[in-house]
Write a protein that holds these residues in place. Structure first.
Motif, PDB file in Angstrom:
ATOM      1  N   GLU A 235       0.829  -1.197   0.000  1.00  0.00           N
ATOM      2  CA  GLU A 235       0.000   0.000   0.000  1.00  0.00           C
ATOM      3  C   GLU A 235       0.875   1.263   0.000  1.00  0.00           C
ATOM      4  O   GLU A 235       0.596   2.219  -0.725  1.00  0.00           O
TER       5      GLU A 235
ATOM      6  N   GLN B 164       1.237   4.171  -2.796  1.00  0.00           N
ATOM      7  CA  GLN B 164       1.051   5.591  -2.467  1.00  0.00           C
ATOM      8  C   GLN B 164       2.225   6.425  -2.957  1.00  0.00           C
ATOM      9  O   GLN B 164       2.040   7.559  -3.391  1.00  0.00           O
TER      10      GLN B 164
ATOM     11  N   LEU C 161      -0.375  15.147  -0.452  1.00  0.00           N
ATOM     12  CA  LEU C 161      -0.450  13.693  -0.334  1.00  0.00           C
ATOM     13  C   LEU C 161       0.664  13.175   0.585  1.00  0.00           C
ATOM     14  O   LEU C 161       0.441  12.324   1.452  1.00  0.00           O
TER      15      LEU C 161
ATOM     16  N   ASP D  61      -0.245  14.252   4.261  1.00  0.00           N
ATOM     17  CA  ASP D  61      -1.372  13.599   4.922  1.00  0.00           C
ATOM     18  C   ASP D  61      -1.253  12.083   4.921  1.00  0.00           C
ATOM     19  O   ASP D  61      -1.207  11.465   5.971  1.00  0.00           O
ATOM     20  N   ARG D  62      -1.200  11.503   3.745  1.00  0.00           N
ATOM     21  CA  ARG D  62      -1.315  10.049   3.694  1.00  0.00           C
ATOM     22  C   ARG D  62      -0.031   9.322   4.047  1.00  0.00           C
ATOM     23  O   ARG D  62      -0.040   8.346   4.782  1.00  0.00           O
TER      24      ARG D  62
ATOM     25  N   ALA E 123       0.920   9.530   7.786  1.00  0.00           N
ATOM     26  CA  ALA E 123       0.024   8.695   8.602  1.00  0.00           C
ATOM     27  C   ALA E 123       0.399   7.220   8.470  1.00  0.00           C
ATOM     28  O   ALA E 123       0.367   6.461   9.444  1.00  0.00           O
ATOM     29  N   TRP E 124       0.778   6.816   7.267  1.00  0.00           N
ATOM     30  CA  TRP E 124       1.160   5.413   7.063  1.00  0.00           C
ATOM     31  C   TRP E 124       2.337   5.038   7.969  1.00  0.00           C
ATOM     32  O   TRP E 124       2.311   3.987   8.629  1.00  0.00           O
TER      33      TRP E 124
END
Ligand SMILES: [Fe+2]
Ligand SMILES: [Fe+2]
Length: 130
Positions: free
Chosen positions: A83, A87, A105, A108-109, A112-113
Motif C-alpha cells: 500500500e 502511495q 499527499l 497527509d497520507r 500517517a502510514w
C-alpha cells in the motif's frame, strides 16, 4: 518543523531495523523540505525514485525475515507494505501533474502510514522475531 519526528515508541528493538526506519523518516522529511522550498521538479522526481528504492529494499528485508520464520501475519504485513509503495507511485504521478497536490499527499497520507505501520505491524513483527 520536520514532517515526521522519530519517537522512542517507534523503536522495535532490533538496531538494524530501527536504523533503517530512522533513515526512512529522514528521507521523507528531506523530500518534504525540498517540495516546500520549490526545488526543481526533476531533482525531486529523481529523489522520489531513490526513496522508493530504499524503502523497497527495507520491505524486502522484513518480508524475507517473515518468510524465513513462517510468520503468521506475513500476508497482511506485506499488503500494508504494498500500500505504501502504491502511495509513493501515486505521489510521483500526482507531483508531476500538480506539485501542491503531491505535497499534500505526502503530508497527509504518507506520514500517517509511517506512524501506523511502525506502531502496529513492525512492532508486532520485531517483538516476535527479535
Ligand atoms: Fe513493515
Ligand atoms: Fe519496517
Amino acid at each position: 518543523m520536520p514532517l515526521l519526528t522519530w519517537k522512542p515508541g517507534f523503536a522495535v528493538g532490533v538496531p538494524a531495523v530501527d536504523a533503517e526506519h530512522e533513515e526512512m523518516i529522514a528521507l521523507i522529511n528531506e523530500i518534504y523540505e525540498e517540495m516546500k522550498q520549490r526545488r526543481d521538479a526533476t531533482s525531486i522526481e529523481q529523489f522520489l525514485g531513490d526513496v522508493l528504492f530504499a524503502i523497497s529494499a527495507h520491505f524486502a528485508l522484513e518480508e524475507r525475515m517473515m518468510r524465513d520464520a513462517a510468520y503468521g501475519e506475513y500476508a497482511a504485513h506485506k499488503e500494508d507494505h504494498e500500500e505504501l509503495l502504491d502511495q509513493i507511485r501515486d505521489l510521483m504521478d500526482r507531483f508531476e501533474a500538480d506539485p501542491d497536490a503531491g505535497m499534500d499527499l505526502l503530508k497527509d497520507r504518507l506520514s500517517a502510514w509511517f506512524e501506523r505501520h511502525f506502531a502496529t505491524f513492525d512492532a508486532r513483527l520485531h517483538g516476535r522475531l527479535g
